[in-house]
Write a protein that holds these residues in place. Structure first.
Motif, PDB file in Angstrom:
ATOM      1  N   ILE A  62     -20.184 -62.678  37.229  1.00  0.00           N
ATOM      2  CA  ILE A  62     -19.324 -62.648  36.073  1.00  0.00           C
ATOM      3  C   ILE A  62     -18.353 -63.587  35.720  1.00  0.00           C
ATOM      4  CG2 ILE A  62     -17.928 -60.748  35.472  1.00  0.00           C
ATOM      5  CD1 ILE A  62     -20.612 -59.628  35.193  1.00  0.00           C
ATOM      6  N   GLY A  64     -18.649 -66.644  36.340  1.00  0.00           N
ATOM      7  CA  GLY A  64     -19.090 -68.006  36.446  1.00  0.00           C
ATOM      8  C   GLY A  64     -19.641 -68.267  35.106  1.00  0.00           C
ATOM      9  N   THR A  65     -19.977 -67.011  34.146  1.00  0.00           N
ATOM     10  CA  THR A  65     -20.884 -67.164  33.075  1.00  0.00           C
ATOM     11  C   THR A  65     -20.035 -66.770  31.846  1.00  0.00           C
ATOM     12  OG1 THR A  65     -21.817 -64.865  33.612  1.00  0.00           O
ATOM     13  CG2 THR A  65     -23.092 -66.903  34.350  1.00  0.00           C
ATOM     14  N   PRO A  66     -20.239 -67.162  30.691  1.00  0.00           N
ATOM     15  CA  PRO A  66     -19.432 -66.858  29.519  1.00  0.00           C
ATOM     16  C   PRO A  66     -19.515 -65.319  28.944  1.00  0.00           C
ATOM     17  CG  PRO A  66     -20.717 -68.811  29.195  1.00  0.00           C
ATOM     18  CD  PRO A  66     -21.015 -68.010  30.400  1.00  0.00           C
ATOM     19  N   LEU A  68     -20.064 -64.262  26.360  1.00  0.00           N
ATOM     20  CA  LEU A  68     -21.192 -64.406  25.063  1.00  0.00           C
ATOM     21  C   LEU A  68     -22.367 -64.120  25.722  1.00  0.00           C
ATOM     22  CD1 LEU A  68     -21.590 -64.520  22.066  1.00  0.00           C
ATOM     23  CD2 LEU A  68     -21.444 -67.010  22.354  1.00  0.00           C
ATOM     24  N   VAL A  69     -22.625 -64.845  26.779  1.00  0.00           N
ATOM     25  CA  VAL A  69     -23.973 -65.033  27.418  1.00  0.00           C
ATOM     26  C   VAL A  69     -24.171 -63.656  27.730  1.00  0.00           C
ATOM     27  CG1 VAL A  69     -25.548 -66.159  29.116  1.00  0.00           C
ATOM     28  CG2 VAL A  69     -24.057 -67.686  27.603  1.00  0.00           C
ATOM     29  N   LEU A  72     -25.361 -61.062  25.440  1.00  0.00           N
ATOM     30  CA  LEU A  72     -26.933 -61.654  24.885  1.00  0.00           C
ATOM     31  C   LEU A  72     -27.738 -61.035  26.174  1.00  0.00           C
ATOM     32  CD1 LEU A  72     -26.203 -65.171  23.395  1.00  0.00           C
ATOM     33  CD2 LEU A  72     -26.717 -63.019  22.455  1.00  0.00           C
ATOM     34  N   VAL A  73     -27.366 -61.161  27.205  1.00  0.00           N
ATOM     35  CA  VAL A  73     -28.134 -60.689  28.420  1.00  0.00           C
ATOM     36  C   VAL A  73     -28.405 -59.321  28.330  1.00  0.00           C
ATOM     37  CG1 VAL A  73     -28.299 -60.601  30.798  1.00  0.00           C
ATOM     38  CG2 VAL A  73     -27.828 -62.717  29.968  1.00  0.00           C
ATOM     39  N   TYR A  76     -30.483 -58.460  25.124  1.00  0.00           N
ATOM     40  CA  TYR A  76     -31.962 -58.993  25.035  1.00  0.00           C
ATOM     41  C   TYR A  76     -32.633 -58.560  26.153  1.00  0.00           C
ATOM     42  CZ  TYR A  76     -30.800 -61.255  20.495  1.00  0.00           C
ATOM     43  OH  TYR A  76     -30.623 -61.667  19.335  1.00  0.00           O
ATOM     44  N   VAL A  77     -32.129 -59.016  27.359  1.00  0.00           N
ATOM     45  CA  VAL A  77     -32.579 -58.935  28.614  1.00  0.00           C
ATOM     46  C   VAL A  77     -32.895 -57.309  29.185  1.00  0.00           C
ATOM     47  CG1 VAL A  77     -32.766 -59.840  31.004  1.00  0.00           C
ATOM     48  CG2 VAL A  77     -32.053 -61.421  29.161  1.00  0.00           C
ATOM     49  N   PRO A  80     -35.941 -54.816  28.000  1.00  0.00           N
ATOM     50  CA  PRO A  80     -37.262 -55.048  28.102  1.00  0.00           C
ATOM     51  C   PRO A  80     -37.557 -54.867  29.989  1.00  0.00           C
ATOM     52  CG  PRO A  80     -36.405 -57.046  27.566  1.00  0.00           C
ATOM     53  CD  PRO A  80     -35.371 -56.142  27.030  1.00  0.00           C
ATOM     54  N   VAL A  81     -36.422 -55.228  30.457  1.00  0.00           N
ATOM     55  CA  VAL A  81     -36.579 -55.205  31.945  1.00  0.00           C
ATOM     56  C   VAL A  81     -36.431 -53.859  32.549  1.00  0.00           C
ATOM     57  CG1 VAL A  81     -35.332 -55.799  34.269  1.00  0.00           C
ATOM     58  CG2 VAL A  81     -35.640 -57.604  32.522  1.00  0.00           C
ATOM     59  N   LEU A 163     -17.117 -60.956  20.050  1.00  0.00           N
ATOM     60  CA  LEU A 163     -18.322 -61.369  20.404  1.00  0.00           C
ATOM     61  C   LEU A 163     -19.352 -60.171  19.965  1.00  0.00           C
ATOM     62  CD1 LEU A 163     -17.538 -63.207  23.834  1.00  0.00           C
ATOM     63  CD2 LEU A 163     -17.240 -63.818  21.415  1.00  0.00           C
ATOM     64  N   SER A 165     -19.958 -58.808  17.577  1.00  0.00           N
ATOM     65  CA  SER A 165     -20.295 -59.163  16.090  1.00  0.00           C
ATOM     66  C   SER A 165     -21.610 -59.878  16.112  1.00  0.00           C
ATOM     67  CB  SER A 165     -19.280 -59.776  14.966  1.00  0.00           C
ATOM     68  OG  SER A 165     -19.296 -61.355  15.886  1.00  0.00           O
ATOM     69  N   THR A 166     -21.809 -60.713  17.323  1.00  0.00           N
ATOM     70  CA  THR A 166     -23.179 -61.457  17.372  1.00  0.00           C
ATOM     71  C   THR A 166     -24.539 -60.326  17.532  1.00  0.00           C
ATOM     72  OG1 THR A 166     -22.789 -61.671  19.669  1.00  0.00           O
ATOM     73  CG2 THR A 166     -22.731 -63.524  18.144  1.00  0.00           C
TER      74      THR A 166
ATOM     75  N   LYS B 158     -16.350 -71.887  29.398  1.00  0.00           N
ATOM     76  CA  LYS B 158     -17.035 -70.639  29.095  1.00  0.00           C
ATOM     77  C   LYS B 158     -16.963 -70.450  27.741  1.00  0.00           C
ATOM     78  CE  LYS B 158     -15.405 -68.353  32.628  1.00  0.00           C
ATOM     79  NZ  LYS B 158     -15.156 -66.792  33.509  1.00  0.00           N
ATOM     80  N   VAL B 186     -35.557 -63.146  27.473  1.00  0.00           N
ATOM     81  CA  VAL B 186     -35.136 -62.726  28.811  1.00  0.00           C
ATOM     82  C   VAL B 186     -35.223 -64.121  29.526  1.00  0.00           C
ATOM     83  CG1 VAL B 186     -35.856 -61.736  31.179  1.00  0.00           C
ATOM     84  CG2 VAL B 186     -36.300 -60.574  28.922  1.00  0.00           C
ATOM     85  N   TRP B 197     -23.289 -71.032  35.127  1.00  0.00           N
ATOM     86  CA  TRP B 197     -22.683 -70.614  36.546  1.00  0.00           C
ATOM     87  C   TRP B 197     -22.708 -71.833  37.373  1.00  0.00           C
ATOM     88  CZ3 TRP B 197     -24.835 -70.966  41.241  1.00  0.00           C
ATOM     89  CH2 TRP B 197     -24.020 -70.315  42.283  1.00  0.00           C
ATOM     90  N   SER B 200     -19.560 -73.828  36.051  1.00  0.00           N
ATOM     91  CA  SER B 200     -18.239 -73.323  36.765  1.00  0.00           C
ATOM     92  C   SER B 200     -18.106 -73.520  38.155  1.00  0.00           C
ATOM     93  CB  SER B 200     -17.990 -71.881  36.048  1.00  0.00           C
ATOM     94  OG  SER B 200     -19.105 -71.262  35.701  1.00  0.00           O
TER      95      SER B 200
END
Lengths: 220, 226
Positions: A62, A64-66, A68-69, A72-73, A76-77, A80-81, A163, A165-166, B158, B186, B197, B200
């Protein structure tokens, strides 16, 4: 060049409505984050190594990633998963809540480090169960001592909501984008949006700082 | 359901380009924001009330308005004032302004943590303001600043993902692009999450390494002084 703020102010109705959505989404996400943060804190102090490693991986992923990403994950992800069609609002609230959870866990950990080892021993000596020690002794003290930081965390959550809004959640930023498209006055609309966000976040962060100062005054 | 990472591999050039742009933006924005903060912090702690109020409101406005709104304001408002820049400089400017507000607060916290006596002693020795700030106060701050400072640096990397909203071709933008070509959300979004990741975590490791190294030098200095 001329700016026409009066025109924009007269058309701000949808933006104000969307502000309420922003606050509502932030509140729900923050509650989810607190719940998750508490669970992560308890997991972190678990005696099983697997659970402790899981917490480590989670918070590293958590932090280490933005955001926004992450949003999106989730949008979008995840559908389906897991094969479940969650709407943008649910996906957004979940993404922000899971994001906030990792940070809340960190805040609570700071609170936990202030609680002396003796309390655990005393509770053990009284024959309390471990779950009872957490719920009745440790957690209330932690929550009480980190209230100012949790208020700050709430302002952080509000600052992440744009964010959404995307992924087509109709909150303040998206409402102002709609207004920009219909009036083509980006400077005025964005200034009003910035003022609204500033009022919410500044009030909250000043309130948080005040609480912080007061709690420092009465400590020891 | 099945995943098709091969489609992603065919578009690896795009993702690599985006990855590089993200790194270039951060590479410029982080040092610029530190330098800006170094200047603003002098205003923030100055005796002149006007300068102090200006610096304080700068910091509070930047910190209390979401970064996305700031980006939009710069991107949409500058052309109205006759300034036309391409995406990359706008991204670097926005990110530097955003980071500088946070760095100012860290610097100020550090300066306030230095005992007052040292300022008085420097003044009593007749050292000039900028001289003793540079030679006496700032060297002590380095150890204090690095842990929160590296956090801000990572946050800036980020936050650079938001620049995709104003069509700057960094990693997140390229992910949308590749997703549009292959329709494999996906795979694409998990891949860029991993890439972020990696950046960072690399920065975090670097900061821990520097902290370890600094401590060694500090203890060495102490022994030398003794």
């Amino acid at each position: 060049m001329d700016f026409d703020f009066l025109l924009i102010i007269s058309k701000m109705g949808p933006m104000l409505k969307a502000t309420i959505t922003t606050i509502g989404v932030a509140l729900v996400a923050c509650c989810l984050g607190m719940l998750l943060g508490t669970v992560l804190l308890i997991f972190k102090n678990s005696k099983y190594r697997v659970i402790r490693i899981f917490v480590k991986v989670y918070s590293s992923a958590i932090r280490g990633t933005p955001a926004l990403v992450q949003i999106l994950v989730f949008y979008y992800v995840l559908p389906p998963v897991i094969g479940l069609d969650i709407g943008p609002v649910t996906a957004g609230i979940m993404a922000i809540g899971f994001n906030s959870g990792a940070y809340v866990a960190e805040i609570l950990r700071g609170g936990l480090s202030r609680i002396s080892e003796g309390q655990w021993e005393a509770a053990n000596a009284l024959g309390m169960k471990k779950s009872a020690v957490w719920i009745k002794v440790i957690l209330p003290q932690i929550y009480y001592s980190v209230i100012p930081l949790l208020v700050n965390e709430f302002t952080m959550v509000i600052k992440i909501t744009p964010l959404l809004s995307t992924i087509t959640v109709l909150e303040l930023t998206r409402a102002s984008q709609h207004l920009i498209v219909s009036t083509y006055r980006p400077v005025e609309v964005l200034t009003m949006a910035a003022i609204l966000y500033f009022c919410i976040c500044f009030t909250l962060s000043q309130f948080g700082e005040r609480l912080q100062r007061r709690s420092e005054l009465y400590r020891l | 359901m099945e995943f098709d990472f091969l489609a992603l591999w065919d578009n690896r050039a795009l993702l690599a380009e985006g990855f590089l742009t993200t790194i270039v933006i951060s590479f410029f924005a982080i040092p610029v924001s530190i330098v800006m903060a170094g200047g603003i912090v002098f205003m923030r702690i100055s005796k002149n009330k006007v300068a102090r109020v200006i610096a304080a409101s700068y910091v509070e406005i930047i910190r209390n308005v979401p970064f996305l709104i700031q980006i939009f304001m710069v991107f949409y408002a500058l052309p109205f004032f006759g300034v036309r820049l391409s995406g990359l400089p706008i991204g670097i400017i926005c990110l530097s302004i955003y980071g500088s507000a946070y760095f100012v607060e860290i610097f100020r916290g550090g300066i306030e943590a230095v005992p007052r006596g040292q300022f008085d002693a420097s003044k009593a020795l007749g050292l000039g303001y900028f001289f003793y700030m540079r030679k006496v106060i700032f060297p002590q701050l380095v150890g204090y600043i690095i842990p929160p400072g590296s956090n801000i640096a990572i946050t800036m990397v980020k936050e650079s993902s938001l620049l995709s909203m104003i069509t700057i071709a960094e990693l997140t933008y390229m992910a949308h692009d590749v997703n549009g070509r292959t329709f494999s959300p996906v795979e694409v979004f998990t891949t860029i999450a991993v890439l972020y990741w990696v950046i960072s975590t690399a920065l975090m490791t670097l900061s821990e390494w520097v902290q370890k190294k600094m401590q060694v030098e500090e203890t060495l200095n102490v022994q030398l002084i003794r």
